[in-house]
Write a protein that holds these residues in place. Sequence first.
Motif, short mmCIF file in Angstrom:
data_model
loop_
_atom_site.label_atom_id
_atom_site.label_comp_id
_atom_site.label_asym_id
_atom_site.label_seq_id
_atom_site.Cartn_x
_atom_site.Cartn_y
_atom_site.Cartn_z
N UNK A 81 84.80 -45.80 84.86
CA UNK A 81 84.41 -45.68 86.28
C UNK A 81 83.31 -46.68 86.65
N UNK A 82 83.28 -47.00 87.94
CA UNK A 82 82.30 -47.97 88.41
C UNK A 82 81.62 -47.52 89.70
N UNK A 83 81.58 -46.20 89.88
CA UNK A 83 80.98 -45.67 91.12
C UNK A 83 79.84 -44.69 90.81
N UNK A 84 79.11 -44.98 89.72
CA UNK A 84 77.94 -44.17 89.42
C UNK A 84 78.16 -43.05 88.43
N UNK A 85 79.40 -42.87 87.95
CA UNK A 85 79.65 -41.82 86.96
C UNK A 85 79.08 -42.25 85.60
N UNK A 86 78.50 -41.29 84.89
CA UNK A 86 77.81 -41.62 83.65
C UNK A 86 78.68 -41.29 82.42
N UNK A 87 79.75 -42.04 82.26
CA UNK A 87 80.59 -41.89 81.07
C UNK A 87 81.52 -43.10 80.97
N UNK A 88 82.13 -43.28 79.82
CA UNK A 88 83.24 -44.23 79.64
C UNK A 88 84.35 -43.49 78.89
N UNK A 89 85.46 -44.13 78.70
CA UNK A 89 86.58 -43.54 77.96
C UNK A 89 86.16 -43.03 76.60
N UNK A 90 85.30 -43.77 75.93
CA UNK A 90 84.96 -43.45 74.54
C UNK A 90 84.12 -42.19 74.41
N UNK A 91 83.50 -41.75 75.49
CA UNK A 91 82.71 -40.51 75.44
C UNK A 91 83.59 -39.27 75.26
N UNK A 92 84.88 -39.41 75.51
CA UNK A 92 85.80 -38.28 75.33
C UNK A 92 86.31 -38.19 73.88
N UNK A 93 86.05 -39.25 73.10
CA UNK A 93 86.65 -39.33 71.76
C UNK A 93 85.59 -39.72 70.73
N UNK A 94 84.71 -38.76 70.49
CA UNK A 94 83.56 -39.01 69.62
C UNK A 94 83.96 -38.88 68.14
N UNK A 95 83.35 -39.67 67.27
CA UNK A 95 83.63 -39.58 65.83
C UNK A 95 82.83 -38.44 65.20
N UNK A 96 83.19 -37.22 65.52
CA UNK A 96 82.36 -36.07 65.17
C UNK A 96 82.81 -35.34 63.91
N UNK A 97 83.67 -35.97 63.12
CA UNK A 97 84.06 -35.38 61.84
C UNK A 97 83.29 -36.12 60.74
N UNK A 98 82.52 -35.39 59.96
CA UNK A 98 81.70 -36.02 58.92
C UNK A 98 82.50 -36.19 57.63
N UNK A 99 82.62 -37.43 57.19
CA UNK A 99 83.24 -37.68 55.89
C UNK A 99 82.42 -37.00 54.81
N UNK A 100 83.06 -36.23 53.89
CA UNK A 100 82.30 -35.51 52.86
C UNK A 100 81.86 -36.38 51.68
N UNK A 101 82.02 -37.68 51.81
CA UNK A 101 81.63 -38.61 50.75
C UNK A 101 80.73 -39.70 51.35
N UNK A 102 80.36 -40.66 50.53
CA UNK A 102 79.49 -41.71 51.02
C UNK A 102 80.21 -42.58 52.06
N UNK A 103 79.53 -42.86 53.16
CA UNK A 103 80.07 -43.73 54.20
C UNK A 103 79.29 -45.04 54.15
N UNK A 104 80.00 -46.15 54.09
CA UNK A 104 79.33 -47.44 54.00
C UNK A 104 80.10 -48.50 54.77
N UNK A 105 79.38 -49.51 55.22
CA UNK A 105 80.01 -50.60 55.94
C UNK A 105 80.37 -51.70 54.94
N UNK A 106 81.63 -52.11 54.96
CA UNK A 106 82.15 -53.08 54.00
C UNK A 106 82.55 -54.34 54.76
N UNK A 107 82.20 -55.49 54.21
CA UNK A 107 82.52 -56.76 54.85
C UNK A 107 81.33 -57.35 55.56
#
Length: 322
Positions: A81-107
């Motif tokens: 939206x571009x009329x003052x709404x405070x959200x984007x598409x990605x706010x509906x699809x949060x990465x809210x599942x925690x991996x039960x192992x080590x999380x690391x950035x590779x590359x």
Amino acid sequence: MTLYARHPRFTVALLILIFISLVMFASDSASFKSVAFSKSRDAVLAEALALEEVYYGEMVQQRQQLVKKWGPTPEKVDPFPSHGEFYTLWDFFLPSFRCPHRVERVGIMGDGGKWVCGLERIAPKPQCKIYSFGVNGESSFEADLMKAAPGCQVYGYDFSVASFGPEIEEDKELKSRSHFFSYALGDKDKHNAADHPKMYTLRTLMERNGHDFIDILKVDIEGNEFDSLSTFIDSFHGEPLPFGQLQLEVHVYPGSVWNEFPKFLGWWEKLEAAGLRPFFSEPNLVYMNLIRGRPDLIEYSFINIRGDHELVSNRPSSSRSG
């Protein structure tokens, strides 16, 4: 007179019998403790995954509430939206599942690196498979995975380039474990002589390679991810998908059908129904800096909570069917 002096052979036999009994008891005790420990570890992992699923369900409910707030139906939600709404598409699809192992950035740090779950559980495998769709001449992610996991082979696909990037091509050991093909990933098989580029579905490529499981699946194919993954998921008819995790760049360009919120929501829910849970996201800030527009591109990392693999089970790989 001692027992040994009276009956030396009997005494020796008795001592040997006692020794054997003690060894067997110790062995049985160790086996029992090992089995008990294994069961305990399995129980802890299963409990962690179940708890995360509860939390993820709560996030899905919040998504529904957010749709009502800004919709009130999916058809009414503007993804950017571009009329003052405070959200984007990605706010509906949060990465809210925690991996039960080590999380690391590779590359590489910056565009090209990906977030990975439980690499320490994959690295010791004598054989593992990495599939990479979208190479584009930069292979630090794949190269660093292969360095960490010496039993891994990487299969790369990109019709726009002729090889992996220098991170693999200039390393003899890594190159010997790599396989590159100038094919496109798609939702159908089109690879006759007249077809250019040649296109394959993911399931067909796995069958051609003789693989029934992918440890790490990377997909960065500039918007073709939607139909390609949908076809792959549908082909299993509700059975667990044959990969452990997915590193996916999602592209929602203006004018695309996937820029329509109901269309995107339906696709995302298909991923969720197949057992994929996002545990990390990272907006492509390099793209935003270059284009200086809306955040159309975002990297997601998913764990597959279904099936029987290292991320959801503590059983040895040799005892698994897949």
